[in-house]
Design a protein around this motif. Structure first.
Motif, PDB file in Angstrom:
ATOM      1  N   LYS A 197      -4.762 101.615  65.105  1.00 46.82           N
ATOM      2  CA  LYS A 197      -3.893 102.548  65.834  1.00 46.82           C
ATOM      3  C   LYS A 197      -2.759 101.838  66.574  1.00 46.82           C
ATOM      4  N   THR A 198      -2.322 100.702  66.037  1.00 48.31           N
ATOM      5  CA  THR A 198      -1.152 100.024  66.592  1.00 48.31           C
ATOM      6  C   THR A 198      -0.102  99.874  65.492  1.00 48.31           C
ATOM      7  N   VAL A 199       1.136  99.632  65.899  1.00 54.79           N
ATOM      8  CA  VAL A 199       2.218  99.411  64.936  1.00 54.79           C
ATOM      9  C   VAL A 199       1.884  98.226  64.035  1.00 54.79           C
ATOM     10  N   PHE A 200       1.370  97.145  64.631  1.00 57.55           N
ATOM     11  CA  PHE A 200       1.047  95.953  63.845  1.00 57.55           C
ATOM     12  C   PHE A 200      -0.047  96.232  62.813  1.00 57.55           C
ATOM     13  N   TYR A 201      -1.000  97.079  63.165  1.00 56.55           N
ATOM     14  CA  TYR A 201      -2.083  97.395  62.232  1.00 56.55           C
ATOM     15  C   TYR A 201      -1.520  98.111  60.995  1.00 56.55           C
ATOM     16  N   ASN A 202      -0.607  99.056  61.243  1.00 57.36           N
ATOM     17  CA  ASN A 202       0.011  99.787  60.120  1.00 57.36           C
ATOM     18  C   ASN A 202       0.839  98.850  59.248  1.00 57.36           C
ATOM     19  N   LEU A 203       1.547  97.911  59.874  1.00 60.95           N
ATOM     20  CA  LEU A 203       2.321  96.935  59.103  1.00 60.95           C
ATOM     21  C   LEU A 203       1.401  96.027  58.297  1.00 60.95           C
ATOM     22  N   MET A 204       0.284  95.629  58.883  1.00 59.34           N
ATOM     23  CA  MET A 204      -0.655  94.743  58.209  1.00 59.34           C
ATOM     24  C   MET A 204      -1.231  95.432  56.972  1.00 59.34           C
ATOM     25  N   LYS A 205      -1.565  96.717  57.107  1.00 56.10           N
ATOM     26  CA  LYS A 205      -2.111  97.470  55.969  1.00 56.10           C
ATOM     27  C   LYS A 205      -1.111  97.545  54.821  1.00 56.10           C
ATOM     28  N   LYS A 206       0.184  97.517  55.156  1.00 53.15           N
ATOM     29  CA  LYS A 206       1.235  97.574  54.125  1.00 53.15           C
ATOM     30  C   LYS A 206       1.628  96.179  53.639  1.00 53.15           C
ATOM     31  N   GLY A 207       0.961  95.143  54.176  1.00 51.31           N
ATOM     32  CA  GLY A 207       1.278  93.776  53.779  1.00 51.31           C
ATOM     33  C   GLY A 207       2.580  93.266  54.346  1.00 51.31           C
ATOM     34  N   LYS A 208       3.028  93.864  55.455  1.00 49.16           N
ATOM     35  CA  LYS A 208       4.337  93.505  56.020  1.00 49.16           C
ATOM     36  C   LYS A 208       4.219  92.737  57.343  1.00 49.16           C
ATOM     37  N   LEU A 209       3.012  92.266  57.675  1.00 48.19           N
ATOM     38  CA  LEU A 209       2.816  91.521  58.915  1.00 48.19           C
ATOM     39  C   LEU A 209       2.437  90.077  58.569  1.00 48.19           C
ATOM     40  N   LEU A 210       3.378  89.178  58.747  1.00 48.90           N
ATOM     41  CA  LEU A 210       3.160  87.781  58.392  1.00 48.90           C
ATOM     42  C   LEU A 210       2.709  87.003  59.619  1.00 48.90           C
ATOM     43  N   LEU A 211       1.420  86.677  59.664  1.00 48.76           N
ATOM     44  CA  LEU A 211       0.832  86.006  60.820  1.00 48.76           C
ATOM     45  C   LEU A 211       0.570  84.532  60.519  1.00 48.76           C
ATOM     46  N   PRO A 212       0.550  83.683  61.549  1.00 51.76           N
ATOM     47  CA  PRO A 212       0.150  82.295  61.338  1.00 51.76           C
ATOM     48  C   PRO A 212      -1.263  82.228  60.761  1.00 51.76           C
ATOM     49  N   SER A 213      -1.578  81.142  60.078  1.00 57.66           N
ATOM     50  CA  SER A 213      -2.919  80.979  59.514  1.00 57.66           C
ATOM     51  C   SER A 213      -3.922  80.730  60.637  1.00 57.66           C
ATOM     52  N   GLN A 214      -5.209  80.852  60.303  1.00 59.57           N
ATOM     53  CA  GLN A 214      -6.252  80.580  61.294  1.00 59.57           C
ATOM     54  C   GLN A 214      -6.151  79.144  61.806  1.00 59.57           C
ATOM     55  N   GLU A 215      -5.802  78.225  60.916  1.00 61.64           N
ATOM     56  CA  GLU A 215      -5.651  76.822  61.310  1.00 61.64           C
ATOM     57  C   GLU A 215      -4.505  76.658  62.301  1.00 61.64           C
ATOM     58  N   GLU A 216      -3.381  77.338  62.038  1.00 64.35           N
ATOM     59  CA  GLU A 216      -2.231  77.255  62.943  1.00 64.35           C
ATOM     60  C   GLU A 216      -2.556  77.891  64.301  1.00 64.35           C
ATOM     61  N   GLU A 217      -3.293  78.991  64.260  1.00 62.95           N
ATOM     62  CA  GLU A 217      -3.682  79.648  65.508  1.00 62.95           C
ATOM     63  C   GLU A 217      -4.605  78.743  66.322  1.00 62.95           C
ATOM     64  N   ALA A 218      -5.537  78.073  65.638  1.00 67.22           N
ATOM     65  CA  ALA A 218      -6.438  77.147  66.328  1.00 67.22           C
ATOM     66  C   ALA A 218      -5.656  75.979  66.938  1.00 67.22           C
ATOM     67  N   GLU A 219      -4.616  75.514  66.247  1.00 67.07           N
ATOM     68  CA  GLU A 219      -3.766  74.444  66.782  1.00 67.07           C
ATOM     69  C   GLU A 219      -3.081  74.891  68.077  1.00 67.07           C
ATOM     70  N   MET A 220      -2.639  76.153  68.085  1.00 68.59           N
ATOM     71  CA  MET A 220      -1.981  76.681  69.289  1.00 68.59           C
ATOM     72  C   MET A 220      -2.964  76.749  70.458  1.00 68.59           C
ATOM     73  N   TYR A 221      -4.195  77.145  70.173  1.00 66.02           N
ATOM     74  CA  TYR A 221      -5.214  77.210  71.228  1.00 66.02           C
ATOM     75  C   TYR A 221      -5.506  75.806  71.765  1.00 66.02           C
ATOM     76  N   GLU A 222      -5.650  74.848  70.852  1.00 68.81           N
ATOM     77  CA  GLU A 222      -5.885  73.454  71.249  1.00 68.81           C
ATOM     78  C   GLU A 222      -4.713  72.952  72.108  1.00 68.81           C
ATOM     79  N   GLU A 223      -3.505  73.321  71.704  1.00 67.09           N
ATOM     80  CA  GLU A 223      -2.316  72.894  72.453  1.00 67.09           C
ATOM     81  C   GLU A 223      -2.319  73.491  73.854  1.00 67.09           C
ATOM     82  N   ALA A 224      -2.715  74.762  73.959  1.00 60.89           N
ATOM     83  CA  ALA A 224      -2.790  75.409  75.271  1.00 60.89           C
ATOM     84  C   ALA A 224      -3.774  74.669  76.166  1.00 60.89           C
ATOM     85  N   MET A 225      -4.960  74.377  75.652  1.00 60.82           N
ATOM     86  CA  MET A 225      -5.977  73.700  76.457  1.00 60.82           C
ATOM     87  C   MET A 225      -5.481  72.320  76.916  1.00 60.82           C
TER      88      MET A 225
END
Length: 380
Positions: A197-225
């Protein structure tokens, strides 16, 4: 004795693309009627479940500061009328958008006892802000925080997000650097979760939401810490970092599995061992207040087993982990008597570790927190 209360103001001038909180557009809504219903819920709640002295109040949304001056004044007076607290001794937090606060509103909040502000910043990259549906820009954040300091606020928090569409590690590093330059006391950093029920969810279902990979997201978390520690912010919960002494007392109420009041449409409460959920739609909320005094649409009294499970999966979010002594005091059983198997299994995986006093996540466990929490559910 309950020492915490959450108030929900569901109004926004604009809806962000990732937000799944209970919210509606501010224009054309029965705002005054809603605030009056909230005041009635406050009255009935304190009559049914009295407390002597609160330790923390938190006003979230939505965007609480979207209220007009008269409405804000009415709401703050309602709080003072029904909830006992000593100005200066409690933590009183207000959420705000960086581009929706005037000096006049800031002064009103300060005079009413608000002593902590939480700004939804998310990123300092103006292009990314547009992508996620925010209406402020980097300049708004800097200007508003300076203004808040001028009014006298000395406890300021910002929310940041990572794993945003098209976001790079370098962009996130830049956001962290700008956050540190603000000289604030608390930073929350959350990964984007795409909710139904969010705009991003609808975009994701249509294949139009390009997100970083899980590895890239984990790198960002490591960088934050890493960066938070370098800049003097102590990680005290999976997603939260504070200068010493500025940890969010309100959020610690949740992670310590303590009871709290919840006032407003869609708010949750935990009172006398029962978790309640308030009606979300405004008309339904107002109607239930008039008819029954309480807007609950769900109520569940926790079993002892459920309380012990919650003690683990909430408490493990804290960096210090779950206290063995407090567990025994609360439940009259040792933590190991109840959870020996999952503790051993997750420790063997390298996701949990034990100190003399606590069970806590390892560094790797923080990256896989949900997996660890799941291990403590439904096994008793």
């Amino acid at each position: 004795m309950i020492k915490a209360v959450y108030f929900h103001i569901p109004f926004c001038s604009h809806i962000c693309h990732y937000c799944d909180f209970n919210k509606v557009f501010f224009k054309g809504q029965p705002v005054d009627e809603y605030l009056q219903a909230m005041e009635k819920e406050m009255k009935h709640t304190m009559e049914a479940f009295p407390t002597d002295q609160l330790d923390t109040l938190f006003v979230g949304g939505g965007t609480p500061t979207v209220l007009e001056m008269k409405q804000l004044d009415f709401f703050l007076n309602s709080i003072h009328k029904y909830f006992p607290f000593t100005v200066g001794e409690v933590e009183f937090t207000f959420e705000a958008n960086p581009n929706e606060l005037s000096k006049e509103k800031l002064r009103m909040l300060k005079e009413a006892g608000v002593n902590r502000l939480s700004f939804g910043v998310q990123t300092f990259n103006d292009e990314l802000l547009q992508t996620i549906g925010r209406t402020h820009c980097e300049h708004d954040v800097i200007r508003t925080i300076e203004m808040a300091k001028e009014v006298g606020f000395t406890n300021i928090s910002i929310d940041l997000m990572y794993g945003l569409p098209g976001q790079t590690l370098e962009q996130f590093r830049d956001t962290l650097e700008k956050a540190f330059s603000l000289d604030i006391q608390h930073i929350s950093a959350y990964s984007l979760i795409v909710e139904p029920k969010t705009v991003f969810y609808n975009l994701m279902k249509k294949g139009k939401l390009l997100l970083p990979s899980q590895e890239e997201e984990a790198e960002m978390y490591e960088e934050a810490m890493k960066q938070m520690e370098m800049h003097g912010y102590q990680q005290y919960e999976i997603s939260n970092y504070a200068c010493p002494g500025f940890e969010s007392r309100h959020n610690l109420t949740y992670w310590n599995n303590e009871e709290y009041y919840g006032i407003g449409a869609g708010a949750h409460s935990y009172v006398n061992g029962t978790r309640n959920v308030n009606a979300g739609p405004l008309k339904k909320y107002i109607q239930l207040i008039e008819q029954t005094h309480f807007p609950y649409i769900e109520s569940h009294t926790l079993t002892l087993e459920e309380k012990m499970e919650e003690e683990m999966f909430l408490g493990l979010r804290k960096t210090e982990g779950v206290s063995k002594q407090q567990f025994a005091q609360k439940f009259h059983r040792s933590l190991h008597d109840v959870f020996a198997e999952p503790v051993a299994t997750e420790t063997q995986k390298g996701l949990l570790e034990e100190t003399e006093t606590h069970v806590r996540l390892t560094h790797r466990g923080k990256l896989l927190g949900n997996e660890v929490f799941q291990a403590f559910i439904g096994i008793i």
